[in-house]
Design a protein around this motif. Sequence first.
Motif, PDB file in Angstrom:
ATOM      1  N   THR A  77       2.054 -10.383  -0.249  1.00 32.74           N
ATOM      2  CA  THR A  77       3.026  -9.363   0.501  1.00 32.74           C
ATOM      3  C   THR A  77       2.609  -7.843   0.496  1.00 32.74           C
ATOM      4  O   THR A  77       1.816  -7.626  -0.239  1.00 32.74           O
ATOM      5  N   TRP A  78       2.686  -7.271   1.627  1.00 34.23           N
ATOM      6  CA  TRP A  78       2.357  -5.906   1.779  1.00 34.23           C
ATOM      7  C   TRP A  78       3.222  -5.115   0.561  1.00 34.23           C
ATOM      8  O   TRP A  78       2.480  -4.201  -0.008  1.00 34.23           O
ATOM      9  N   GLN A 113       1.003  -2.984  -1.961  1.00 35.21           N
ATOM     10  CA  GLN A 113       1.266  -1.495  -2.304  1.00 35.21           C
ATOM     11  C   GLN A 113       1.685  -1.124  -3.983  1.00 35.21           C
ATOM     12  O   GLN A 113       0.893  -0.241  -4.500  1.00 35.21           O
TER      13      GLN A 113
END
Length: 294
Positions: free
Chosen positions: A252-253, A257
């Motif tokens: 997932t983003w 991050q």
Amino acid sequence: MRPRRPHNLLDSPDSRPRPYPNIPLDAFAFPAFDLVPTADYTAEVISGGLPLPGPCGMVLAARGCTYGCTFCHLPFGTRMRNQPLDRVLAEIGAQQAAGLEFVFFLDYVFGINRTFYGELCERLRGRGLGWVGQTRAEIVLKSDVSQWARAGCQGMWLGAESPAIAGTGVRKRVSEEQISQAVIKLRDAGIVPFAFVLMGLPDDEACVSGRLVDWAAGLPAWFGINQLYLRPGTTLYDQLAPAHNGGRTPTTWREVQEVTRHYRATYPADLDAQQQRLTELPNYLGNAIVPAAG
Ligand code: SF4
């Protein structure tokens, strides 16, 4: 045996779908610069030998880079495509007609192809154009930078990163001495030298020890700073991301991050404190281009 990964568009070039042939670059639609409020787009331009914010266009003579630094995002791999020079000159002419006197050459490594860039510089002479570009130290050392200056080059960024970059294993084998010589060669040719500094490279002896700050302070060049961001699509991300995501490749983003947050938080130096020290140096670019108060 090579470990298998799920198929995705970033897999090896041979597994990429190839539904379309390459479009000739001179067949791309010509940008309508006359519709753009060019004066509203600014970057560092050179005035009286100093970098200042001012209206600045943008041009890309060649896309891509044949070097393969592992932290760098190269969407086309290590292939390059040069635009036809007539097209490059036409784009510059259109930007000048729209009121711009200065452009930034977005080419990743200006001068990498000596014949192509030599001819470009000859054709830029006498056009009244000022420009800034970006390149590598070894290219500066191999190039006739006085030819760049005669073509209107007033500033040149070097992807210097760190004095210890060659020892960090990111496939950028540029020595501290080469960076220093390139900066001096540019300056002596009347081109304002700029250095990109990249903080937080893996096993960067200069960053870990704090020597990076003294090195930047002693550079006869303006410098800008970035902290390393582990970007999907780069080799370095593939190498380091699982170790900073509980042993799993992020899906997932938010996890992407988190990889960079965790990498920086566990780096063996306080990167934010070091960045603060760098921004206090008089040759930090942010201190040159902040408009004077009052
Ligand atoms: S960092 Fe510069 S030299 Fe290295 S791959 Fe990227 S564009 Fe090329």
